[in-house]
Design a protein around this motif. Structure first.
Motif, mmCIF file in Angstrom:
data_model
loop_
_atom_site.group_PDB
_atom_site.id
_atom_site.type_symbol
_atom_site.label_atom_id
_atom_site.label_comp_id
_atom_site.label_asym_id
_atom_site.label_seq_id
_atom_site.Cartn_x
_atom_site.Cartn_y
_atom_site.Cartn_z
ATOM 1 N N GLU A 135 22.744 -39.652 2.023
ATOM 2 C CA GLU A 135 22.992 -40.089 3.407
ATOM 3 C C GLU A 135 23.659 -38.961 4.197
ATOM 4 O OE1 GLU A 135 25.684 -41.198 6.507
ATOM 5 O OE2 GLU A 135 26.495 -41.274 4.469
ATOM 6 N N LEU A 136 24.632 -38.292 3.560
ATOM 7 C CA LEU A 136 25.272 -37.145 4.216
ATOM 8 C C LEU A 136 24.279 -36.006 4.415
ATOM 9 C CD1 LEU A 136 28.710 -37.055 2.345
ATOM 10 C CD2 LEU A 136 28.365 -37.472 4.783
ATOM 11 N N ALA A 137 23.426 -35.782 3.412
ATOM 12 C CA ALA A 137 22.416 -34.723 3.517
ATOM 13 C C ALA A 137 21.477 -34.984 4.692
ATOM 14 C CB ALA A 137 21.635 -34.622 2.216
ATOM 15 N N ARG A 186 34.347 -24.831 -0.133
ATOM 16 C CA ARG A 186 34.005 -25.299 -1.482
ATOM 17 C C ARG A 186 32.508 -25.321 -1.755
ATOM 18 N NH1 ARG A 186 38.117 -30.236 -3.129
ATOM 19 N NH2 ARG A 186 40.034 -29.332 -2.284
ATOM 20 N N TYR A 187 31.699 -25.305 -0.731
ATOM 21 C CA TYR A 187 30.258 -25.396 -0.925
ATOM 22 C C TYR A 187 29.634 -24.004 -0.948
ATOM 23 C CZ TYR A 187 30.526 -24.932 4.165
ATOM 24 O OH TYR A 187 30.818 -24.510 5.439
ATOM 25 N N SER A 230 19.316 -22.676 -0.456
ATOM 26 C CA SER A 230 19.708 -24.020 -0.880
ATOM 27 C C SER A 230 21.213 -24.161 -0.745
ATOM 28 C CB SER A 230 19.286 -24.261 -2.334
ATOM 29 O OG SER A 230 19.644 -25.569 -2.739
ATOM 30 N N THR A 231 21.678 -25.342 -0.331
ATOM 31 C CA THR A 231 23.110 -25.585 -0.243
ATOM 32 C C THR A 231 23.465 -26.916 -0.901
ATOM 33 O OG1 THR A 231 25.023 -25.841 1.235
ATOM 34 C CG2 THR A 231 22.888 -26.586 2.080
ATOM 35 N N ASN A 232 24.624 -26.940 -1.519
ATOM 36 C CA ASN A 232 25.122 -28.153 -2.174
ATOM 37 C C ASN A 232 26.166 -28.862 -1.328
ATOM 38 O OD1 ASN A 232 27.231 -26.357 -2.308
ATOM 39 N ND2 ASN A 232 27.649 -26.632 -4.493
ATOM 40 N N ILE A 233 26.195 -28.591 -0.033
ATOM 41 C CA ILE A 233 27.269 -29.083 0.828
ATOM 42 C C ILE A 233 27.373 -30.602 0.841
ATOM 43 C CG2 ILE A 233 25.831 -29.016 2.939
ATOM 44 C CD1 ILE A 233 28.429 -28.103 4.406
ATOM 45 N N GLY A 290 20.939 -34.666 -3.694
ATOM 46 C CA GLY A 290 21.400 -34.338 -2.348
ATOM 47 C C GLY A 290 21.442 -32.863 -2.023
ATOM 48 N N PHE A 291 20.764 -32.036 -2.824
ATOM 49 C CA PHE A 291 20.646 -30.619 -2.484
ATOM 50 C C PHE A 291 19.789 -30.478 -1.225
ATOM 51 C CE2 PHE A 291 21.531 -30.302 -7.051
ATOM 52 C CZ PHE A 291 22.547 -29.356 -7.045
ATOM 53 N N ILE A 292 20.138 -29.520 -0.377
ATOM 54 C CA ILE A 292 19.367 -29.270 0.839
ATOM 55 C C ILE A 292 18.664 -27.926 0.685
ATOM 56 C CG2 ILE A 292 19.469 -28.931 3.335
ATOM 57 C CD1 ILE A 292 22.032 -30.641 3.331
ATOM 58 N N ASN A 293 17.326 -27.950 0.655
ATOM 59 C CA ASN A 293 16.524 -26.738 0.513
ATOM 60 C C ASN A 293 15.916 -26.370 1.853
ATOM 61 O OD1 ASN A 293 17.109 -26.750 -2.229
ATOM 62 N ND2 ASN A 293 15.269 -27.913 -2.754
#
Length: 547
Positions: free
Chosen positions: A57-59, A25-26, A40-43, A82-85
């Motif tokens: 917190e999950l990021a 889904r991500y 970048s990921t929206n996981i 919470g995006f991870i770059n």
């Protein structure tokens, strides 16, 4: 990067840090803005939404796992909710020079297709006249798709479907007969809806030169129709050859009747209670397949509508055991496509194996005004005339510049110009410029470095890193363009790459006083030349070395 994110996600599931609910889904994407890293990921956001937890917190937990990849990742930042770059180390991008040159002409090619057998049906114009520019768009679109599929490990079969029977061909024969009699000074009645192009006179003149008045008393139009078909198909094949297009097979609709396949399809559908007779016509129960109403497949005159032979033809395609059937039609086919697919479904075949691409029409522009076209009158513009004016490369490039479902305005003045405003010139000049740099290097006693001998660590300028990133993106670009049947993606990529190259060239000297730096930059030039050449070749364009 996607594989790395997938692995960290799976590890987290195994460790009980989160559930497997977010599987598939991500996304992992290249951000649109420079300040958002390389990927970048929206996981974290996807997991948080499913598990009702704090995304940041999950990021944070996810970032800790990613940071273990010290050889690959230079930095990671959590942005917004919470995006991870993720930023990649420059040394990774610098490795692209050696990677591209090691692969050479195979860089960008893949086996993702796994040898799947694919039929691409395109052009499929009946032999009633020269190919118009509308046919030209379809020809180039179909051939580019076929080339992309071949570049990604598919077995591709190109087919041209045509009909040399029926009313159109009868009117064609009558048109040639009338011109033949006219040239001999005999009474002639030109058909009301006849074909008026100069090519009809050309065919008639050939007949006069060969048989003189030997056909004056002919009580049938067959010799005129037969001669017209042969002459026009010869011209069509020659036009396609100018574009570098060759078909594996020409399938004649008439064979469906001669082999009894039309009757066979009607009988099979009737046996399934999907065909009935009403008002003297034969109807197909398309309403059972989601259509608003049933469709006539045989008129009260006994003449089949287009739908029936198309259904029979597609059944023959399936019988030839292809894994994927791609149909490329003009947008005027939009009404018949659902009916044909309904027919194929009714016959028990899996229509998920069929992909239909409908392309919009072409408007030719000159001096800002539309060039009028008519396929039956002498004012229509043929593909040959277009090629005479702008050349095959410009024609192919311009026809691929827009998505198939977009209207295409073909600017003849721009396509014929030799300036950087012309996009095909702009891209090809990128390749020619790279070749020129390499020639200059040899003239100055610098031998371009061999693959693997480049000290790419010297390529530190921002523009160089951006070029290296573009090189890295090329294989995925080709794969995506092939699987999504979107050759315009390659055009856009090459235009952007050309823009980056020309900007870099204007700002930095490739050959300078620092020999080590010059060698490194020549290595980059070699890699760029490879990608330009491969990209142009894959979609059927040439890569000139001088311009």
């Amino acid at each position: 990067m996607k594989q790395l994110v997938d692995r960290c996600f799976t590890d987290g599931v195994e460790q009980g840090l989160w559930s497997a609910g977010a599987t598939g889904r991500y996304t992992v994407e290249v951000p649109k803005h420079d300040n958002q890293g390389d990927f970048s990921t929206n996981i974290a956001l996807i997991m948080a939404g499913l598990e009702k937890r704090n995304p940041r917190e999950l990021a944070t937990r996810f970032v800790a796992m990613l940071e273990e990849e010290k050889e690959l990742i230079d930095g990671i930042a959590i942005a917004g909710p919470g995006f991870i770059n993720i930023t990649i180390k420059r040394s990774v991008w610098q490795q692209m020079v050696a990677a591209v040159e090691a692969a050479g002409e195979n860089y960008g090619l893949s086996q993702v297709g796994g040898g799947r057998r694919v039929m691409v049906e395109f052009v499929s114009a009946n032999p009633t006249g020269p190919l118009s520019v509308g046919h030209g768009r379809q020809a180039i679109l179909g051939d580019a798709i076929a080339r992309l599929l071949e570049a990604t490990g598919h077995q591709v079969y190109r087919e041209y479907y045509y009909n040399n029977a029926g009313r159109q061909m009868r009117v064609l024969g009558e048109s040639v007969q009338a011109r033949y009699l006219e040239l001999l000074g005999r009474p002639a009645s030109f058909p009301e809806d006849g074909y008026q192009g100069e090519y009809i006179y050309d065919i008639a003149r050939e007949l006069v030169s060969e048989v003189a008045d030997g056909l004056v008393d002919s009580d049938t139009i067959e010799p005129f129709q037969r001669r017209a078909e042969a002459a026009i198909f010869k011209d069509i094949a020659a036009t396609l050859a100018r574009l570098g297009i060759v078909f594996d097979n020409y399938f004649n609709e008439r064979s469906l009747y001669e082999d009894g396949l039309i009757d066979e399809v009607v009988a099979e559908l009737r046996g399934k209670d999907l065909v009935y007779d009403q008002d003297g016509a034969t109807w197909f129960r398309t309403s059972r397949f989601g259509q608003e109403k049933d469709r006539v497949i045989i008129k009260s005159s006994g003449e089949p509508t287009y739908r029936l032979p198309d259904i029979a033809y597609h059944r023959e395609k399936f019988r030839r055991d292809f894994d994927w059937l791609i149909d490329i039609f003009g947008s005027d086919h939009i009404a018949t496509v659902p009916d044909v697919l309904a027919g194929v479904t009714a016959l028990g075949y899996d229509v998920s194996k069929v992909t239909v691409i409908l392309h919009q029409f072409v408007t030719l522009m000159r001096d800002g005004k539309q060039v009028k076209m008519s396929t039956r009158k002498a004012t229509f513009v043929t593909v040959d005339e277009l090629l005479d004016e702008v050349g095959a490369d410009a024609a192919r490039f311009f026809f691929m510049m827009r998505k198939p479902d977009s209207q295409l305005e073909f600017d003849l003045d721009l396509a014929a110009s030799q300036s950087q405003e012309n996009p095909v010139y702009y891209v090809q000049y990128g390749h020619a410029r790279l070749c020129s740099i390499l020639r200059q290097a040899v003239e100055k006693g610098l031998t371009p470095p061999a693959a693997g001998a480049v000290d790419a660590a010297l390529l530190v300028e921002d523009e160089e890193i951006e070029l290296l990133k573009a090189l890295a993106a090329f294989p995925a670009l080709i794969e995506g363009a092939a699987l999504e049947l979107e050759p315009h993606r390659v055009i856009f990529y090459l235009m952007e790459l050309a823009g980056r190259l020309h900007s870099y060239y204007n700002k930095h000297r490739v050959i300078g006083d620092d020999q080590a730096l010059s060698q490194a930059r020549l290595g980059l030039v070699l890699a760029l030349r490879t990608v330009f050449r491969n990209g142009l070749r894959i979609i059927g364009l040439t890569a000139p070395e001088t311009m």
